[in-house]
Design a protein around this motif. Structure first.
Motif: not given
Length: 258
Positions: A55-62, A82-93
């Motif tokens: 759900d958190v991953a969905h929300l980030i994409r939204l 999430l550190a494994e699911l997201l790109t470094p750029e997405a994690r930084g945001e």
């Protein structure tokens, strides 16, 4: 909207979350128009406790960039996943907010992943978080100071003392945060007392703003007024909230924790 029980498929859940998120954003826009405020000046913090990391991953994409949790064990696990699911750029945001009552022995863990702890309510916790943030910086686990808001206890009578510092003691606690070597005082946070009508809730939020303004006279950077949740975000916006903590209006009824 989904709560406990069987979970929908991935795309259905993404659509559910997207529709709910749009509805909350529309409420914020309408409340801001009514209050003569710019919705762009408010931050929506989505509280994802008891919901899965998918759900958190969905929300980030939204487009959600501020995520809150209230239990360290759950929050630390989600942050690691999430550190494994997201790109470094997405994690930084992404900004992680810890909003629950925090035991001092969990401070070191929270300092590894949280950007902000909104529930600081006692000197012992300030000192523990300061040490923990310093250790995390030294270990290379974080590169910035740990943001902090002072939680205010607005309850009275038998309900007082369940979380937050008493209003008369808030300025002293804010001073202690500001004097810490590794903490950044951001402002104040509060939950409106239960069972108030809209007028009473608005009065409670007005009090938060008043206390926050007094603190800001000494600490000009302490501009956050984190208040308002799913049921009372309109009153919080009218009073001057800068951050809204919304969970069930976006994610649905919380599943029963196992």
């Amino acid at each position: 909207m989904t709560g406990s029980g069987e979970q929908p498929d991935d795309e259905t859940r993404r659509q559910e979350l997207g529709a709910a998120l749009d509805a909350v954003r529309d409420r914020i826009q309408r409340a801001c128009r009514g209050a003569g405020r710019d919705a762009g000046a408010l931050t929506l913090v989505t509280v994802t406790k008891f919901f899965p990391v998918t759900d958190v991953a969905h929300l980030i994409r939204l487009g959600v960039r501020d995520i809150a949790e209230n239990k360290d064990q759950e929050a630390s696990a989600k942050a690691a996943e999430l550190a494994e699911l997201l790109t470094p750029e997405a994690r930084g945001e992404l900004t992680w907010h810890f909003v629950g009552q925090l035991q001092t022995n969990k401070a070191r863990s929270v300092a590894r992943y949280a950007d902000v702890v909104q529930s600081v309510d006692r000197p012992k916790l300030v000192r523990a978080l300061d040490r923990a943030a310093g250790a995390a910086i030294e270990a290379g686990e974080r590169t910035t100071y740990l943001g902090v808001t002072v939680q205010l206890d607005l309850e009275e009578g038998e309900h007082a003392g369940r979380g937050g510092v008493l209003p008369d003691e808030a300025a002293g606690l804010a001073d202690l945060v500001a004097e810490s070597a590794h903490l950044d005082l951001l402002g104040v946070m509060a939950v409106a007392p239960a069972d108030l009508d809209p007028e009473g809730t608005r009065a409670a939020f007005d009090r938060v703003v008043e206390i926050g303004q007094r603190i800001a006279t000494t600490h000009p950077g302490a501009t956050w007024r984190s208040m308002g949740m799913s049921g009372d975000l309109e009153q919080a916006i009218a009073a001057g909230a800068t951050h809204l903590r919304v969970g069930s209006a976006i994610l649905g009824t919380r599943p029963t924790p196992r």
